[in-house]
Design a protein around this motif. Structure first.
Motif, PDB file in Angstrom:
ATOM      1  N   ARG A  31      47.290  54.287  36.678  1.00 45.37           N
ATOM      2  CA  ARG A  31      45.998  54.404  37.363  1.00 45.37           C
ATOM      3  C   ARG A  31      46.243  55.051  38.721  1.00 45.37           C
ATOM      4  O   ARG A  31      47.211  54.750  39.402  1.00 45.37           O
ATOM      5  CB  ARG A  31      45.352  53.035  37.548  1.00 45.37           C
ATOM      6  CG  ARG A  31      44.008  53.142  38.297  1.00 45.37           C
ATOM      7  CD  ARG A  31      43.284  51.844  38.392  1.00 45.37           C
ATOM      8  NE  ARG A  31      42.788  51.443  37.094  1.00 45.37           N
ATOM      9  CZ  ARG A  31      42.381  50.207  36.810  1.00 45.37           C
ATOM     10  NH1 ARG A  31      42.436  49.258  37.711  1.00 45.37           N
ATOM     11  NH2 ARG A  31      41.933  49.921  35.612  1.00 45.37           N
ATOM     12  N   HIS A  32      45.318  55.944  39.075  1.00 43.38           N
ATOM     13  CA  HIS A  32      45.338  56.608  40.380  1.00 43.38           C
ATOM     14  C   HIS A  32      43.883  56.749  40.793  1.00 43.38           C
ATOM     15  O   HIS A  32      43.036  57.100  39.974  1.00 43.38           O
ATOM     16  CB  HIS A  32      46.013  57.984  40.255  1.00 43.38           C
ATOM     17  CG  HIS A  32      46.261  58.656  41.556  1.00 43.38           C
ATOM     18  ND1 HIS A  32      45.277  59.277  42.273  1.00 43.38           N
ATOM     19  CD2 HIS A  32      47.386  58.798  42.275  1.00 43.38           C
ATOM     20  CE1 HIS A  32      45.778  59.782  43.374  1.00 43.38           C
ATOM     21  NE2 HIS A  32      47.064  59.506  43.398  1.00 43.38           N
ATOM     22  N   ARG A  33      43.592  56.496  42.037  1.00 45.23           N
ATOM     23  CA  ARG A  33      42.179  56.467  42.462  1.00 45.23           C
ATOM     24  C   ARG A  33      41.451  57.782  42.237  1.00 45.23           C
ATOM     25  O   ARG A  33      40.250  57.800  42.047  1.00 45.23           O
ATOM     26  CB  ARG A  33      42.046  56.006  43.900  1.00 45.23           C
ATOM     27  CG  ARG A  33      42.535  57.000  44.930  1.00 45.23           C
ATOM     28  CD  ARG A  33      42.574  56.408  46.305  1.00 45.23           C
ATOM     29  NE  ARG A  33      43.942  55.979  46.532  1.00 45.23           N
ATOM     30  CZ  ARG A  33      44.405  55.581  47.690  1.00 45.23           C
ATOM     31  NH1 ARG A  33      43.616  55.514  48.722  1.00 45.23           N
ATOM     32  NH2 ARG A  33      45.652  55.230  47.825  1.00 45.23           N
ATOM     33  N   THR A  34      42.151  58.929  42.233  1.00 45.19           N
ATOM     34  CA  THR A  34      41.483  60.205  42.001  1.00 45.19           C
ATOM     35  C   THR A  34      41.785  60.771  40.624  1.00 45.19           C
ATOM     36  O   THR A  34      41.229  61.793  40.242  1.00 45.19           O
ATOM     37  CB  THR A  34      41.922  61.255  43.043  1.00 45.19           C
ATOM     38  OG1 THR A  34      43.315  61.519  42.881  1.00 45.19           O
ATOM     39  CG2 THR A  34      41.627  60.784  44.457  1.00 45.19           C
ATOM     40  N   GLY A  35      42.692  60.139  39.890  1.00 39.78           N
ATOM     41  CA  GLY A  35      43.069  60.645  38.575  1.00 39.78           C
ATOM     42  C   GLY A  35      44.184  61.668  38.626  1.00 39.78           C
ATOM     43  O   GLY A  35      44.677  62.109  37.610  1.00 39.78           O
ATOM     44  N   ASP A  36      44.590  62.074  39.823  1.00 43.28           N
ATOM     45  CA  ASP A  36      45.648  63.064  39.997  1.00 43.28           C
ATOM     46  C   ASP A  36      46.827  62.440  40.726  1.00 43.28           C
ATOM     47  O   ASP A  36      46.672  61.482  41.468  1.00 43.28           O
ATOM     48  CB  ASP A  36      45.144  64.257  40.824  1.00 43.28           C
ATOM     49  CG  ASP A  36      44.028  65.009  40.127  1.00 43.28           C
ATOM     50  OD1 ASP A  36      44.059  65.113  38.895  1.00 43.28           O
ATOM     51  OD2 ASP A  36      43.119  65.490  40.833  1.00 43.28           O
ATOM     52  N   GLU A  40      49.404  55.048  41.155  1.00 44.83           N
ATOM     53  CA  GLU A  40      49.355  54.118  42.282  1.00 44.83           C
ATOM     54  C   GLU A  40      49.316  52.684  41.782  1.00 44.83           C
ATOM     55  O   GLU A  40      49.446  51.745  42.555  1.00 44.83           O
ATOM     56  CB  GLU A  40      48.129  54.390  43.134  1.00 44.83           C
ATOM     57  CG  GLU A  40      48.164  55.751  43.814  1.00 44.83           C
ATOM     58  CD  GLU A  40      46.941  55.973  44.658  1.00 44.83           C
ATOM     59  OE1 GLU A  40      47.082  55.945  45.891  1.00 44.83           O
ATOM     60  OE2 GLU A  40      45.849  56.175  44.082  1.00 44.83           O
ATOM     61  N   TRP A  61      43.669  50.439  49.690  1.00 47.73           N
ATOM     62  CA  TRP A  61      42.456  51.248  49.494  1.00 47.73           C
ATOM     63  C   TRP A  61      41.304  50.368  49.060  1.00 47.73           C
ATOM     64  O   TRP A  61      40.205  50.455  49.596  1.00 47.73           O
ATOM     65  CB  TRP A  61      42.720  52.344  48.461  1.00 47.73           C
ATOM     66  CG  TRP A  61      41.470  53.024  47.990  1.00 47.73           C
ATOM     67  CD1 TRP A  61      40.679  53.873  48.714  1.00 47.73           C
ATOM     68  CD2 TRP A  61      40.863  52.907  46.711  1.00 47.73           C
ATOM     69  NE1 TRP A  61      39.613  54.292  47.958  1.00 47.73           N
ATOM     70  CE2 TRP A  61      39.705  53.710  46.712  1.00 47.73           C
ATOM     71  CE3 TRP A  61      41.180  52.199  45.561  1.00 47.73           C
ATOM     72  CZ2 TRP A  61      38.871  53.821  45.610  1.00 47.73           C
ATOM     73  CZ3 TRP A  61      40.352  52.313  44.462  1.00 47.73           C
ATOM     74  CH2 TRP A  61      39.210  53.123  44.502  1.00 47.73           C
ATOM     75  N   TRP A  62      41.529  49.480  48.072  1.00 44.11           N
ATOM     76  CA  TRP A  62      40.416  48.645  47.602  1.00 44.11           C
ATOM     77  C   TRP A  62      40.270  47.355  48.387  1.00 44.11           C
ATOM     78  O   TRP A  62      39.280  46.657  48.270  1.00 44.11           O
ATOM     79  CB  TRP A  62      40.484  48.377  46.096  1.00 44.11           C
ATOM     80  CG  TRP A  62      41.764  47.791  45.547  1.00 44.11           C
ATOM     81  CD1 TRP A  62      42.749  48.486  44.902  1.00 44.11           C
ATOM     82  CD2 TRP A  62      42.180  46.427  45.549  1.00 44.11           C
ATOM     83  NE1 TRP A  62      43.754  47.633  44.535  1.00 44.11           N
ATOM     84  CE2 TRP A  62      43.433  46.359  44.912  1.00 44.11           C
ATOM     85  CE3 TRP A  62      41.618  45.247  46.031  1.00 44.11           C
ATOM     86  CZ2 TRP A  62      44.137  45.174  44.733  1.00 44.11           C
ATOM     87  CZ3 TRP A  62      42.318  44.059  45.869  1.00 44.11           C
ATOM     88  CH2 TRP A  62      43.557  44.036  45.220  1.00 44.11           C
ATOM     89  N   PRO A 108      34.160  52.302  42.652  1.00 44.92           N
ATOM     90  CA  PRO A 108      34.237  53.141  41.452  1.00 44.92           C
ATOM     91  C   PRO A 108      35.240  52.613  40.424  1.00 44.92           C
ATOM     92  O   PRO A 108      36.071  53.346  39.916  1.00 44.92           O
ATOM     93  CB  PRO A 108      34.685  54.490  42.034  1.00 44.92           C
ATOM     94  CG  PRO A 108      35.553  54.118  43.180  1.00 44.92           C
ATOM     95  CD  PRO A 108      34.899  52.892  43.774  1.00 44.92           C
TER      96      PRO A 108
END
Length: 134
Positions: A31-36, A40, A61-62, A108
């Motif tokens: 999983r990565h917060r931006t998908g790229d 993370e 971040w969260w 999100p």
């Protein structure tokens, strides 16, 4: 009704921790917060209740509260029926003297987003509260 839906482990090295749990037999997806970029977090896919290995940067971040999440800091997430129910529960906890470290906010998470908050239990454990937005 409240259901345990996720346990988060904040770890110092997510790849080292992933390898440890994979030796036990757990499978993960990244999983990565931006998908790229590099993962993370690693999300279990075959454990019944999801558990997630979070890097400290991703956890920060969260959960932008202070003090920042640190390795060894567990968090259990509970899912409630609706955003309104989540807000009601947080309000009742505050009225009873509980500490809120992340006020309810739309995040999100997942395919439709989640209302999310973090409270501390009486012993200081972080409890994430989630409710689907749709």
């Amino acid at each position: 009704m409240v259901a345990v839906v996720q346990v988060n482990l904040i770890v110092a090295d997510i790849d080292r921790s992933r390898e440890f749990y994979e030796r036990i037999g757990v499978a993960f997806v990244p999983r990565h917060r931006t998908g790229d970029g590099p993962p993370e977090a690693w999300v279990s896919v075959d454990t019944g209740i999801t558990f997630v290995l979070h890097s400290t940067g991703f956890a920060s971040w969260w959960d932008e509260s202070a003090p920042r999440p640190v390795p060894g800091g567990p968090q259990m997430d509970l899912e409630v029926a609706s955003p309104a129910e989540l807000d009601r529960i947080v309000g009742e906890l505050v009225a009873a003297g509980a500490t809120v470290v992340k006020s309810p906010a739309d995040m999100p998470f997942g395919p439709t987003g989640m209302r999310f908050a973090i409270v501390l239990d009486p012993d200081g454990y972080r409890v994430g509260l989630k409710a689907p937005l749709a």
